[in-house]
Design an enzyme around this catalytic site. Structure first.
Site, PDB file in Angstrom:
ATOM      1  N   LYS A   1       0.900  -1.164   0.131  1.00  0.00           N
ATOM      2  CA  LYS A   1      -0.035  -0.134  -0.119  1.00  0.00           C
ATOM      3  C   LYS A   1       0.815   1.327  -0.003  1.00  0.00           C
ATOM      4  CE  LYS A   1      -3.467  -2.858   0.795  1.00  0.00           C
ATOM      5  NZ  LYS A   1      -3.212  -4.417   0.834  1.00  0.00           N
TER       6      LYS A   1
ATOM      7  N   GLU B   1      -2.558   6.735   8.389  1.00  0.00           N
ATOM      8  CA  GLU B   1      -3.301   7.606   7.541  1.00  0.00           C
ATOM      9  C   GLU B   1      -4.233   8.581   8.012  1.00  0.00           C
ATOM     10  OE1 GLU B   1      -4.081   5.456   3.345  1.00  0.00           O
ATOM     11  OE2 GLU B   1      -5.978   5.744   4.479  1.00  0.00           O
TER      12      GLU B   1
ATOM     13  N   HIS C   1     -14.390  -1.710   9.566  1.00  0.00           N
ATOM     14  CA  HIS C   1     -13.443  -1.773   8.213  1.00  0.00           C
ATOM     15  C   HIS C   1     -13.640  -3.251   7.534  1.00  0.00           C
ATOM     16  CE1 HIS C   1     -12.036   1.586   9.889  1.00  0.00           C
ATOM     17  NE2 HIS C   1     -11.677   1.051  10.847  1.00  0.00           N
TER      18      HIS C   1
ATOM     19  N   ARG D   1      -6.319  -8.482  -6.954  1.00  0.00           N
ATOM     20  CA  ARG D   1      -7.022  -9.639  -7.022  1.00  0.00           C
ATOM     21  C   ARG D   1      -8.493  -9.463  -7.577  1.00  0.00           C
ATOM     22  NH1 ARG D   1     -10.029  -8.687  -2.352  1.00  0.00           N
ATOM     23  NH2 ARG D   1      -8.619  -7.705  -0.843  1.00  0.00           N
TER      24      ARG D   1
END
Lengths: 502, 169, 502, 169
Positions: C117, C201, C236, C293
């Site tokens: 990421k 983040e 999440h 994916r």
């Protein structure tokens, strides 16, 4: 008028289909059931359910007064007839209207005009839609039949003037076969529709069965949703249907659609209906009959057009405009439907009522299972053999065929014989893949459908393991089961537990 | 453990050992290592040399009915002693004639023959109405109708003998 | 190269999904299974199946060498990784390539470039796609985390550098919460992906989760299939997804699609992939991460575009061109997916492993059930809680919502607790209907989701009947069961028979 | 037959008669005529005044767990004699403290407290890993940790007591 509560005057998968559509629109549903149907799926799924009589349809599902009574006492404002039973019975539509109930279907006048096959043929001739040569009136007595048949020319088809779905249809190839064919056709027609009237028509060899779905609202707007091909039949019972037809191109679709809409308009038709044609290999087509109701095979049209036909029926019945114009209708990909019937195709297609011991329907991408059964359900012997309609959609016809083959391989029904094995072999046949369809397809390929015994060693292993475990693990009887749940009992007495070692 | 399996009238001996899902099965000169689990009362998952099958296994009158990929295999499985007793007692097959039995529950809608009638193979004998279909039961042999045990309108159960046809001598 | 035999390096519903796609294309399938999965559905459905080790994924599904060995010895020519496990592990893709196996997914270089990421965020910044403020590198030690978090500003999200699906994501609202959040995130990331690296983040309050499906072939052609909205999440973990997003119009779809394709091209991406964005109410969007994916929620895109993504993956992997250009992609109607998980939403969403005693999936029109379970199956405790994905399609979003409500009402899972009741309440919520979605939706409405006890009298009746029948009909023990089939035993001992009076 | 039903700690008497699918059920001053059929071992179809329900009925430790339209009703049903014996024997409820039990099979991934620790309501006590999720078990009461029975890495089964919290006096 927004519908609030609807009585479903039917049973089996089509009652379930209607209940689902109502639930999605917030319309409460009232099921009715004969004594043989207390545990049928439509009773379990409806909001309310009321008994209406003895198992034979003539003492329950066909008794108009009783249905109207239930609708009234349950406070229903509308009735959906499904297909079969009273779906094409004008007197029922009229009785609903008289009782202040919205009938989700055409007005009685249109049922009379088009539902009577001989009258419909006259209308078709008037508006210039070609018809198959034959009688325009029912054959009153068996005495006049031979002369009529002779004038049409053998082979002749004997068809019921009412109803549809292949019930009461018989072929006579020669004068000698005519009496028996007439008798069987009349008997089936009486049993299924309460009317033994039949008519004669010239038999077209190896024709293709093409039908057009139409929708009409009560403002006079009529559109068509394209065709279905239903050429894979046995004894005039459709077995596999698809949309679009592999033989129909855009130009023929326009011609078919225009003919269907013309007929519907001429009859003052409102709601969903289907105009059936026979087609020959030169793309000529002949009007056969109009079905003034939802068809068994309506899902293939739904999957390809994206339009929910039962929702459309309910909207039209409540007085709404169609909301689609002809130009809005588009066709994406191909859908195929296989009828899973409780019949043994390897023993003369005999009906196979019984209890569903294991049921594992196919599922996953683009699989639709419109079923009327569940595991543990006992199929009554009083009604038709349709258990479920397996529908697949694919980006193109090849993908749809491959997907249907996959789905039929997954679908497991243990406890009754079904048409699944023969459906799987039809779908795998090169002529089916190539679109070389005709109503004689099954009879032509049936001799090739026999077993090859390839997996006999594996079957022997399975049987030996089952017997070995049964013998080796015969349990001491438990002194007192602490619960009666079958599942638990089964688990404890060791069959699964023993084999799986848990 | 040795078991006698009979398929299509032919008896063979199977030798099976193991348990808890793992078996060794010998049939003739072939031997398989099998991983077999009943994943429902009627469904048996088998891994045979890595190949996966799901067999539908039900029992019917002592025989195991095995369904595999759309084919049906009726298989009788016996302990050797019991097999020998059962077969020595002689089969129950009728000698030459045709016992026309009701294949499903239904109602006789038409009887097409009378006792003493001559019939050809394929002639309709009786019509049974079930599940809204008229099912014609036909002669499997040419012969003489020696008995008619039902009349039109009569309800019947599966296995009921309806008509008997004796073949021509 | 036409693929002939494919090893599915996964389990559960996604393994079943891949097996189905292969079967439809005539590709033989090889399943692998841990000791806990011998009776799992993918083993039953594959053509072949081989054991690969002990139940913990680290001893079976994550052991690269063992998977390669099975693929080789079974004669497979290709491997599909599904999602999770090794799907985004570049070393696995590389090991396949080295072993001469076609990996159905992107090349290892693209997995490295986008799967990490922090690296992906760097690429996004380079090509001018906006990103959420945060670290561009993993946070090496817990000691430096507080300073980093302070510089980004609380609340901060802690995210795993590898993997996805919400695993290893934790929120810290204040410095005090940071150590525990880091520890839990690292632990989950290590367990799920074998790598505890995390990055920080800025947390965007009540954002919407919008992701774009792309397809790229190895000629460099890249197209997008539109967006999915996945804002209904808990911790999440996505719970409900839909296509299209109710907030995205055609202009925003073009902008999103262009950004996604640009990123994929920059990474040299090939095969199916998903670019995730956070969007705010002004239709600004920020690149979040790319999943290299197939996604769990790919079916909603399939239902709306009509494109089979697994078929497309297999085609791309075998070297075919896409066969679609961007202009060929059209969107029809709305599809919604609900995840049916073995969790108890009314007891803190605790996992609920166990045996499925009764399973009645929803079915009928426009219902798709992508399931990994069956009646009688025991859910192992070692893997994730996803049992099935229930997908519906509707002509428009309102119809799709109504259909999902109907389908959730039909779906019965007895034996384990599932998310079905809470899904049904979310779908019925006016904010959901109005498209007022956000990732905080569930926490906001959860207090309203409690039981109303309305049907307590009916429940008492059911319990009383069950006990009454149990007491009154306690059977004399049978001296010797003549068959061990649980179903028969159950039937004979009178529970059903007794109650039903048959 | 009279039965005592206990829902949410409240006991009521039900009078039920009939059989073969048709029952009369009286509860308090209300009476229902019910048509009830088990259509699978765990699914009961009920028609109550024409309204159709399908209840999911399973038993758990003697109680009937009834699921209806997404709601779950745990209901104890006893014969009156047995009910009176059971309730006179006294309940098993712990007196004030919190027994923190494993809610599912899994593995302890982290123990956050030690014996003697003071905890507030909502504090994390133990983390159990199951089905790839880290599940935090929290204190339901403020108090003192009186016992810690597990360590990190240890596998646990449902019902195992992990930690005990005694409330503040």
């Amino acid at each position: 008028m927004k519908l609030k509560k609807l009585l479903v005057a039917n049973r089996g998968e089509i009652a379930v289909r209607v209940i689902r559509a109502c639930r999605e629109q917030g319309i409460a549903t009232v099921a009715v059931y004969s004594e043989a149907d207390r545990e049928s799926l439509h009773v379990l799924m409806a909001d309310e359910a009321y008994p209406i009589g003895a198992p034979p349809a003539g003492e329950s599902y066909l008794v108009i007064d009783r249905l109207i009574d239930v609708a009234r006492s349950a406070g229903a404002d509308s009735v959906h007839p499904g297909y079969g039973f009273l779906a094409e019975n004008a007197a029922f539509a009229e009785a609903c209207r008289d009782a202040g109930l919205v009938f989700v279907g055409p007005p009685p006048e249109a049922i009379r005009a088009m539902g009577d096959k001989t009258a419909a043929r006259k209308i078709a001739r008037e508006v210039g839609v070609p018809i198959v040569p034959g009688t325009l009136d029912p054959v009153e007595s068996d005495d006049e039949a031979p002369a009529v048949a002779e004038s049409i020319g053998y082979p002749v088809m004997i068809k019921t003037a009412k109803g549809g779905g292949g019930k009461g249809m018989r072929l006579a190839s020669s004068p000698a076969e005519l009496p028996a064919a007439l008798r069987l056709a009349r008997a089936e027609a009486s049993a299924a529709f309460g009317d033994g009237a039949v008519y004669l028509e010239r038999y077209i060899a190896e024709p293709r069965h093409i039908e057009v779905q139409i929708l009409a609202d009560d403002s006079g707007e009529v559109i068509h949703l394209g065709e279905r091909e239903c050429s894979i039949q046995r004894r005039h019972q459709k077995l596999i249907e698809e949309c679009p037809s592999p033989m129909v191109d855009a130009a023929m679709r326009r011609r078919l659609g225009a003919a269907a809409c013309k007929l519907a308009k001429a009859a003052g038709y409102v709601n969903a209906g289907t105009v059936e044609f026979l087609a020959d290999t030169d793309r000529n087509f002949y009007f056969l009959e109009m079905n003034t109701r939802l068809q068994v095979e309506h899902p293939v049209t739904e999957m390809v057009t994206g339009i929910d036909l039962v929702r459309a029926q309910l909207g039209i019945a409540s007085g709404e405009r169609l909301g689609y114009r002809q130009a809005d209708i588009t066709w994406r990909g191909t859908a195929i439907e296989c009828r899973i019937n409780a019949e043994d195709p390897f023993s003369g297609w005999l009906p196979s009522p019984g209890t569903i011991r294991t049921l594992r329907p196919a599922s996953g991408p683009w699989i639709r299972d419109d079923s009327g059964i569940y595991e543990g359900y006992t199929i009554p012997r009083y009604y038709d053999t349709l258990l479920s309609k397996l529908i697949v959609w694919g980006e193109d016809r090849d993908i749809a065929i491959d997907r249907m083959a996959r789905a039929l391989g997954e679908y497991r029904v243990v406890g009754v014989k079904t048409t699944i094995p023969v459906l799987a072999r039809i779908v795998a046949h090169e002529d089916f893949r190539a679109g070389r369809l005709s109503t004689g397809f099954i009879d032509r390929i049936l001799p090739q459908l026999q077993s090859d015994g390839r997996l006999a060693p594996i079957a022997i292993i399975a049987a030996a393991v089952a017997e070995y475990e049964r013998l080796g693990r015969r349990p001491a009887p438990e002194s007192e089961p602490s619960t009666l749940h079958a599942w638990r009992l089964g688990n404890r007495t060791g069959w699964r537990g023993g084999v799986t070692g848990t | 453990m040795k078991l006698v399996v009979t398929v299509g009238g032919k008896a063979e001996t199977v030798d099976i050992t193991g348990g808890h899902g793992r078996y060794r099965v010998a049939l003739g000169d072939r031997v398989w290592d099998v991983d077999a689990r009943f994943v429902s009362p009627t469904l048996c998952s088998l891994l045979v040399d890595g190949v996966s099958y799901v067999a539908e296994v039900t029992d019917d009158d002592g025989a195991q009915i095995v369904g595999l990929e759309g084919e049906t295999y009726p298989i009788e499985v016996d302990e050797p002693v019991r097999h020998s007793i059962r077969t020595r007692a002689g089969g129950v097959s009728a000698a030459g004639g045709q016992l026309v039995k009701a294949p499903m529950p239904g109602k006789i809608s038409h009887v097409a023959v009378r006792r003493g009638d001559r019939v050809e193979r394929g002639d309709t004998l009786v019509v049974v109405e079930a599940m809204k279909m008229e099912n014609e039961l036909k002669a499997a042999v040419a012969g003489i109708v020696s008995d008619v045990r039902v009349t039109a309108g009569q309800p019947v159960n599966p296995g009921d003998v309806l008509v008997i046809v004796e073949p021509h001598a």
